[in-house]
Design a protein around this motif. Structure first.
Motif, mmCIF file in Angstrom:
data_model
loop_
_atom_site.group_PDB
_atom_site.id
_atom_site.type_symbol
_atom_site.label_atom_id
_atom_site.label_comp_id
_atom_site.label_asym_id
_atom_site.label_seq_id
_atom_site.Cartn_x
_atom_site.Cartn_y
_atom_site.Cartn_z
ATOM 1 N N MET A 5 -1.596 3.770 4.991
ATOM 2 C CA MET A 5 -2.034 3.526 3.618
ATOM 3 C C MET A 5 -0.847 3.154 2.753
ATOM 4 S SD MET A 5 -4.760 6.590 3.256
ATOM 5 C CE MET A 5 -4.227 7.596 4.624
ATOM 6 N N GLY A 6 0.066 2.372 3.321
ATOM 7 C CA GLY A 6 1.233 1.939 2.574
ATOM 8 C C GLY A 6 1.016 0.550 2.012
ATOM 9 N N LYS A 7 2.054 -0.079 1.543
ATOM 10 C CA LYS A 7 2.061 -1.424 0.992
ATOM 11 C C LYS A 7 1.013 -1.611 -0.086
ATOM 12 C CE LYS A 7 2.332 -6.272 2.155
ATOM 13 N NZ LYS A 7 1.119 -7.039 2.243
ATOM 14 N N THR A 8 -0.224 -1.995 0.265
ATOM 15 C CA THR A 8 -1.238 -2.273 -0.771
ATOM 16 C C THR A 8 -2.077 -1.044 -1.107
ATOM 17 O OG1 THR A 8 -2.774 -3.039 0.913
ATOM 18 C CG2 THR A 8 -1.422 -4.706 -0.188
ATOM 19 N N CYS A 9 -1.810 0.065 -0.473
ATOM 20 C CA CYS A 9 -2.471 1.338 -0.801
ATOM 21 C C CYS A 9 -3.988 1.265 -0.656
ATOM 22 C CB CYS A 9 -2.097 1.795 -2.195
ATOM 23 S SG CYS A 9 -0.344 1.937 -2.436
ATOM 24 N N CYS A 10 -4.464 0.598 0.373
ATOM 25 C CA CYS A 10 -5.898 0.518 0.694
ATOM 26 C C CYS A 10 -6.707 -0.277 -0.314
ATOM 27 C CB CYS A 10 -6.509 1.908 0.850
ATOM 28 S SG CYS A 10 -5.679 2.916 2.051
ATOM 29 N N ARG A 11 -6.024 -1.092 -1.153
ATOM 30 C CA ARG A 11 -6.761 -1.851 -2.160
ATOM 31 C C ARG A 11 -6.998 -3.297 -1.745
ATOM 32 N NH1 ARG A 11 -5.739 -0.255 -8.006
ATOM 33 N NH2 ARG A 11 -4.875 1.840 -7.930
#
Length: 148
Positions: free
Chosen positions: A27-33
């Motif tokens: 759940m890194g980088k875009t944070c699940c968005r």
């Protein structure tokens, strides 16, 4: 069974999603968005029933009729009901009808309609009468009293 042996049912307790804690967390980088778009931006809130800028359903449906703010709803009682549930000489009003479970609990006004025949002399107190109902009550020897 002891207190230290208790555990929650499998799947009933889930760990909190910790986003933005590196790629290896999943759940890194875009944070699940996702990558781009309205819901990926910070501070993004979309009101309920928002259809992405398309004309919403409540605006697509036609307006119909007119709702008067002064509209009064009535409990409707027919003469056949009065004939069946009341004896000659009785006074029929909202309280008497409620006592015999012939009206609901809502605080509506009472209107008497002329469906059926009446043979007993009753004193009927109501907010409104149909013309035929008042004529039938008085023809049977009763009274149709309009209350305000």
């Amino acid at each position: 069974m002891k207190l230290h042996e208790l555990s929650p049912n499998p799947g009933s307790r889930q760990r909190r999603k910790r986003v933005g804690r590196g790629d290896s967390s999943g759940m890194g980088k875009t944070c699940c968005r996702g990558e781009k778009g309205q819901k990926s931006r910070s501070g993004s809130k979309i009101r309920p029933f928002f259809e992405g800028g398309q004309i919403p359903l409540f605006r697509r449906l036609p307006k119909r009729g007119f709702n008067s703010p002064d509209h009064i709803e009535y409990h409707l009682i027919n003469l056949s009901v009065l004939e069946e549930h009341f004896e000659a000489g009785e006074v029929v009003d909202v309280e008497a009808l409620r006592a015999k479970n012939l009206l609901g609990k809502s605080e509506r006004e009472l209107k008497v309609l002329a469906n059926g025949e009446i043979t007993k002399a009753l004193t009927v107190k109501a907010r409104k009468f149909s013309a035929a109902a008042a004529a039938k009550i008085e023809a049977a020897g009763g009274k149709a009293e309009v209350i305000e």
